[in-house]
Structures are given as structure tokens and as C-alpha cells.
Enzyme design. Sequence first.
Site, PDB file in Angstrom:
ATOM      1  N   ASP A  89       2.831  -7.977   3.891  1.00 43.39           N
ATOM      2  CA  ASP A  89       2.351  -8.105   4.571  1.00 43.39           C
ATOM      3  C   ASP A  89       1.057  -7.628   2.612  1.00 43.39           C
ATOM      4  O   ASP A  89       1.346  -6.571   2.233  1.00 43.39           O
ATOM      5  CB  ASP A  89       1.818  -7.042   4.780  1.00 43.39           C
ATOM      6  CG  ASP A  89       1.887  -5.484   4.981  1.00 43.39           C
ATOM      7  OD1 ASP A  89       3.036  -5.446   4.584  1.00 43.39           O
ATOM      8  OD2 ASP A  89       1.572  -4.624   5.510  1.00 43.39           O
ATOM      9  N   GLU A  90       0.028  -8.014   3.341  1.00 40.75           N
ATOM     10  CA  GLU A  90      -1.454  -7.498   2.117  1.00 40.75           C
ATOM     11  C   GLU A  90      -1.370  -7.624   0.718  1.00 40.75           C
ATOM     12  O   GLU A  90      -1.513  -7.242   0.004  1.00 40.75           O
ATOM     13  CB  GLU A  90      -1.884  -6.539   2.627  1.00 40.75           C
ATOM     14  CG  GLU A  90      -2.109  -6.475   3.969  1.00 40.75           C
ATOM     15  CD  GLU A  90      -2.991  -4.556   4.740  1.00 40.75           C
ATOM     16  OE1 GLU A  90      -3.728  -4.457   5.009  1.00 40.75           O
ATOM     17  OE2 GLU A  90      -1.601  -4.062   3.622  1.00 40.75           O
TER      18      GLU A  90
END
Length: 511
Positions: free
Chosen positions: A314-315
Site C-alpha cells: 500500500d501507499e
Amino acid sequence: MAASVTGAAPTPAASPTPLDRVVPAPASVAPGGSPYRITRGAHIRVDGSRETRSVGEYLAKILRPSTGYRLPVTAQGAGGIRLRLTEGPFGAEGYRLDSGRGGVTITAAKPAGLFHGVQTLRQLLPAAVEKNSVQHGPWLVAGGTITDTPRYGWRGAMLDVSRHFFTVEQVKRYIDQLALYKINKLHLHLSDDQGWRIAIDSWPRLATYGGSTEVGGGPGGFYTKADYREIVRYASSRYLEVVPEIDMPGHTNAALASYAELNCDGVAPPLYTGTEVGFSSLCAGKDITYDFVEDVIRELAALTPGRYLHIGGDEAHSTSHEDYVKFMDRVQPIVAKYGKTVVGWHQLTGATPAKGALAQYWGLDGTSAEEKARVVKAAQNGTGLILSPADRVYLDMKYTKETPLGLSWAGYVEVKRSYDWDPGAYLPGVPGGAVRGVEAPMWSETLENSEHIEYMAFPRLPGVAELGWSSAASHDWERYKGRLAAQAERWDALGIEWYRSPQVPWGVGGR
């Protein structure tokens, strides 16, 4: 932050708890007949298997302090509380509980089912049964039959031990609370920008240096391999499978600070104690990156008997799309090489998920149609989904703007919002079989101790557990909030901190 149903000690229940007051809601309830009363001469009868005896001893340890009774665990005798393994339509985790004047029998096909049946039995007894000193009875279990199986096989809770470090004993305390509501997966977020929390022999500075701090600059900490094995063992004794996560290629500053060669420019950044995200990345173009990843996965897989290994994803805002795809294409086969199944945050669907991989969706109701469509397409192509929508089940989100802990980037998440949705219908177009279950993450940017964890988990966690266990047809907020209210006395007895939501009729208990 503590709440209490009343200022005075609760009075013993004059009548047994109805069978339909359990959380999560059982699949089938048929009340009737006389209640069973646990008395001084009662015993816990088990068959000859080691697993059944272990569940029996677990139950005895709960009941003995509060009742004051000896409650021997034995293979002999009749009546009392009986735990029985037998073939039947229970699946891996289902059970049947029969209660009448002569005793209580919990029947299951697998030990996990017996354990879950014991959690139901706990809730049918007065809340005072959870206390560590002798209490007044009577210890009554309502008559009738509960037949129960879960809706989903994945009913998880994630604990972020990277932003703030939590000790083995603190993790065990949370495991016991999860078990009460039949949660069966403990996802441990073991690495992030602020701290690396698991010892890796081939890269020792990850833990000793990368684990030396936390958000706000505290001392941090890490789990030795013996510590981690103890968490895995304890979780297993409560029928929770540990799913370890090493977040990559982003959320990796603690690793990058520990080893300069993992950085594209060969320069190690300083340790990080803030709360920003998206600024760090492993160097996808360096071969040493994949040597590092393989060493970490090999050692972690060897410590983890469960099926899954979470690789984050993620991210990764500082990783180009091309590098992200290259990274995931190389890393996923390493997970398979060491006998584990890939789990990743749903951004994994922006690459090519490996066959059998699971994607954990953490988007919002308002996440872009394009991003949702990518997840739906992956599910249609065979990728399983774990649903963790942040504006529903992120347990670190504030309840209201006045909540002293937590964040609010996903909005405010009161108890009703957390409960009042259907995982099976949440992402239109996803095949029914693709939804493997639900998981409630607990990120720890603002959480520093067990009291903080509990205040954010209770009363939302039991509702997430019910979404994972109970049939969609049973989901009804108006009925649920009364059953939830009745849990508060048990939380008090267990010493659990909790938030007194104005949406729930505390003190009424639904009776």
C-alpha cells in the site's frame, strides 16, 4: 476513558441469559427446557484427544476463579459440561451446544469448533464468571440448542506493532479478547517506516537499529524469534492463525535506515518517528533488494506455521508504477517458494496478483470507481478479497471529533456505521465466492498501550466479528445494539476499557 454500566457492583442475574443474546449471532437457536446449573460437584468431561482436553482445561481456568469450584477435567462420569468431537455437519469451526437440566454438551467435528462453542458458553453464563475472584452465582445456562457455523473463513484483526511497539503480553491480552468473539486471524503489521519489529538473523540491524524507535521517538522494541514463536503458540491455543506482514516496497524507512545498500543512492536515511506516509521505497532496480526480501521471507516463513504471508504493497507513492509491477512480479514467487500464500493490500491488484493471492481492500465508500473496478476485476479473475473498508472497520478511526485517540482521515466511525454494512454486497460485481471474509485493522500512530487498544476496539470489534461469522439475514442494527449492550458488563468484569457510544442502550442489555 473507562466506562461502566452502573456505579455499583452488578447483581447476579435472576434468570439465565437467553440463547439468542450471543455475539456473534448464532446460525440457529432453539430455546426450551430447564436450564443447567453449574454446582460444586460439576466436572468438565472430555474425550481422549489432546486437543479436546486442552479446550477443557482452558474452560476450567476461566470458570474456577469465579465459581470457586474444582471443576476437574476428566474422561469419566456423566452430566456436567461435556466437550465432544464427532463427525457431523459442523465444518472446520462450527459446533452444536445442547443445554438442559442434566448438563451442557458442546459437539464439533474439529477442535476449533469446540473452542468457539466454549466462547458461546461463556456468554451464556453471568458476566461475573469472567472475574478472578469468587463471585455469587447461580451459574445458570439456559436450556435449548444452538447450532452454529461461520459465514466466512477469514475473520481477522490486524494489530500495528510498528508505529508503536506492543509487548508479547500486550499482544496476548488482545488475542484473548479477539477469541471471545470467534476471530480466527491475527494479522501482525511487523514493519513500517517507524519501526522493524521482528529479528532477522541474516540482517540483524533491522531489529536492533530499525526497531529502536517508534512514533514520537519512544524506545520501540522488537520480537526475538522466541518472542514471535510464543505469540504464534499462544494465538494457536486460542485458534487464531498469525498472518505476519512485512510491508513493501513502501513503508520501509526503518529497513532503509538500517542498511544503506537497500537505497537506490546507497545513502541510509535517518530513523523516522513521524506519521507521514508514502515517502519511502525499496530500490526495485537493485538485485540486493531481492536478496534482502528473500532472506526476510525465508526466515519469517520458517517461524510461521500458518498458510499466509502478507507483503503489504500500500501507499507506495515513491515507487513508479513500472517499478511496483516489477517488484511484485519478483516478490510474489518468493513467497510461494517458501510455502506461503500471498496476501497484499488491494493496491496489489494494480500489478498482477499471483494465483491464489488474497487482496485486502481498505478503500472507502467514496474510493474512486476506477480503483474499485480494478479490485472487482481481480476478484472476477480469481483473486480472493478480505474486506477492511477504512471508513467502516478501521478501529483506529475516531468515533467522533471528541474521541481523544485515533485519526480521522477516513472520517468518524461510530458503532452503527462499523456494523451496518454487508461484506457480501459491499463491492458490486464481486463474485460471492471471492469474498473470503472481513478484517478489522488497528493502526497505532496514536495508541501506546492496551487501554488505548481496547478503547478503540470496544464496542466496534464485536460487530466486525459478527459480520464475519453470522449470516447476512441476521444483520439488523436495532436487534444487534441490544445484544451488544449486554456485553458491557462482561467487558467490565474482564477489565476492558471501552467507549460508551450514545448509539447503544447501555445498562439495558437488551433484556
